[in-house]
Design a protein around this motif. Sequence first.
Motif, PDB file in Angstrom:
ATOM      1  N   LEU A  89      30.376   0.051  34.040  1.00 40.81           N
ATOM      2  CA  LEU A  89      31.806   0.221  33.809  1.00 40.81           C
ATOM      3  C   LEU A  89      32.120   0.151  32.317  1.00 40.81           C
ATOM      4  O   LEU A  89      32.863   0.982  31.787  1.00 40.81           O
ATOM      5  CB  LEU A  89      32.581  -0.860  34.562  1.00 40.81           C
ATOM      6  CG  LEU A  89      34.106  -0.831  34.389  1.00 40.81           C
ATOM      7  CD1 LEU A  89      34.731   0.215  35.296  1.00 40.81           C
ATOM      8  CD2 LEU A  89      34.707  -2.198  34.677  1.00 40.81           C
ATOM      9  N   MET A  90      31.519  -0.838  31.639  1.00 43.33           N
ATOM     10  CA  MET A  90      31.747  -0.972  30.200  1.00 43.33           C
ATOM     11  C   MET A  90      31.259   0.256  29.446  1.00 43.33           C
ATOM     12  O   MET A  90      31.925   0.747  28.531  1.00 43.33           O
ATOM     13  CB  MET A  90      31.054  -2.235  29.666  1.00 43.33           C
ATOM     14  CG  MET A  90      31.762  -3.532  30.005  1.00 43.33           C
ATOM     15  SD  MET A  90      30.981  -4.950  29.191  1.00 43.33           S
ATOM     16  CE  MET A  90      30.177  -5.743  30.547  1.00 43.33           C
ATOM     17  N   ARG A  91      30.100   0.764  29.827  1.00 41.24           N
ATOM     18  CA  ARG A  91      29.568   1.953  29.164  1.00 41.24           C
ATOM     19  C   ARG A  91      30.495   3.148  29.381  1.00 41.24           C
ATOM     20  O   ARG A  91      30.802   3.880  28.435  1.00 41.24           O
ATOM     21  CB  ARG A  91      28.169   2.264  29.691  1.00 41.24           C
ATOM     22  CG  ARG A  91      27.496   3.455  29.003  1.00 41.24           C
ATOM     23  CD  ARG A  91      26.015   3.497  29.306  1.00 41.24           C
ATOM     24  NE  ARG A  91      25.762   3.618  30.744  1.00 41.24           N
ATOM     25  CZ  ARG A  91      24.567   3.408  31.302  1.00 41.24           C
ATOM     26  NH1 ARG A  91      23.536   3.058  30.556  1.00 41.24           N
ATOM     27  NH2 ARG A  91      24.408   3.545  32.606  1.00 41.24           N
ATOM     28  N   ASP A  92      30.967   3.325  30.618  1.00 39.84           N
ATOM     29  CA  ASP A  92      31.853   4.447  30.921  1.00 39.84           C
ATOM     30  C   ASP A  92      33.199   4.327  30.204  1.00 39.84           C
ATOM     31  O   ASP A  92      33.802   5.342  29.833  1.00 39.84           O
ATOM     32  CB  ASP A  92      32.100   4.545  32.431  1.00 39.84           C
ATOM     33  CG  ASP A  92      30.835   4.910  33.203  1.00 39.84           C
ATOM     34  OD1 ASP A  92      29.861   5.354  32.563  1.00 39.84           O
ATOM     35  OD2 ASP A  92      30.831   4.741  34.442  1.00 39.84           O
ATOM     36  N   ALA A  93      33.674   3.077  30.030  1.00 37.75           N
ATOM     37  CA  ALA A  93      34.975   2.853  29.398  1.00 37.75           C
ATOM     38  C   ALA A  93      34.868   2.673  27.890  1.00 37.75           C
ATOM     39  O   ALA A  93      35.880   2.420  27.222  1.00 37.75           O
ATOM     40  CB  ALA A  93      35.638   1.620  30.017  1.00 37.75           C
TER      41      ALA A  93
END
Length: 312
Positions: free
Chosen positions: A109-113
Motif C-alpha cells: 500500500l505504501m509503495r502504491d501510494a
Amino acid sequence: MKILVIGKGGREHALVWKLAQSPRVTHVFCAPGNAGTALDGVNVPIEANDVDALVKFAKKEGIDFTVVGPEDPLAAGMVDYFQEFGLRAFGPTRAAAQIEASKVFAKKLMRDADVPTAEFRVFDHPDPARAYVQTREYPVVVKADGLAAGKGVIVCSNTEEALAAIERVMVKEEFGRAAGRQIIVEKRLEGEELSVLALVSGRTIVPLAPSQDHKRAFDGDTGPNTGGMGAYSPTPLATPELLNDIEAHALVPTVHAMKRRRTPFRGVLYAGVIVTNQGPRILEYNCRFGDPETQPVLMRLKTDLCDLLLAA
C-alpha cells in the motif's frame, strides 16, 4: 451514554479514564479490564476475542458505543460483527485492519501510494529469502507478515542473524503459522523513532499529540525489540514542520489509497515513523491506539474523547 471498552491493558485503562470524564457518558464498562479500569469503570468478565458474548452483553446492557482496543479482535472483524447487529463500534473493519494485520499489505500500500518507507522484498518461502539475505548490505530487518504482539520484527547485523531470523519466523513458526507464511526483508533505517496517532473517519484526518516510546530492552539499546516499555509526550523531535511533512506525505496518501481500494479506514491510524537524515520514513502502520503511547497522549488531550471518537 453507556460505553464499552474492549481490552485489558494500560491502553484500555487510559481510554476508560478519559471517556469517563465526558459529561455525555454515564457508564463505562471494560471487558475484561484490569485493576486500573476497575477504578474508573466497571469490569466485565468477558475476554476481548469472545465476540458473541460481547455482542450479547452490549445488547443486554444497552451499550451505545463500543471502543475496541487491541489489534487481534479488529483483525478478526469485531467491528464488522458489531455493525451487523446494529451496534456502533469504533475501529476499522476487518478489511481495513489489514494495514496492521499484514505487513506485506501495508508495505505494498505504501509503495502504491508513494509513501516514504524502506526498500523491501517479500518472500513466501525460506529458500529465496536465504539466498537474498546473503547478498545484502547490513543491517537488515526481517519482519513476520502477520500479528506477533509487537515481537515479529528482528533487526539483523549480519548474514548469520538474518538466516536465524528466517528460520525462527518461517520454519519454526515462533510467531505462529499465519504470521510466518510471508516475510519482509528490508533495509534498516537509522534515526529516532516517533509515534503519530491520528483519528480517521474514512477521509478526514485529525492527528493527536505525537509521542516516543522506549523500544529495546537493556541499557544502551542492546536488547531485543519489546514493543514498547513506556512512552513520553511531548517530544522535542516532533517539530510542527516534521508533523506537517508526515501528515502530507504519509497519512493523507495512505487514507486516500485505502479509500480507493474500497477499504476506507475509520478508527485510529498509528504511524510508526523513523526520522532519518533524508526525512521521515514510515516503518509500519497500526490500526488502533498504541500501547503504551495512548497513556501520555490522552493525558495531554484537552478535547472530549467521546466526541472525537463518535465523530470519527
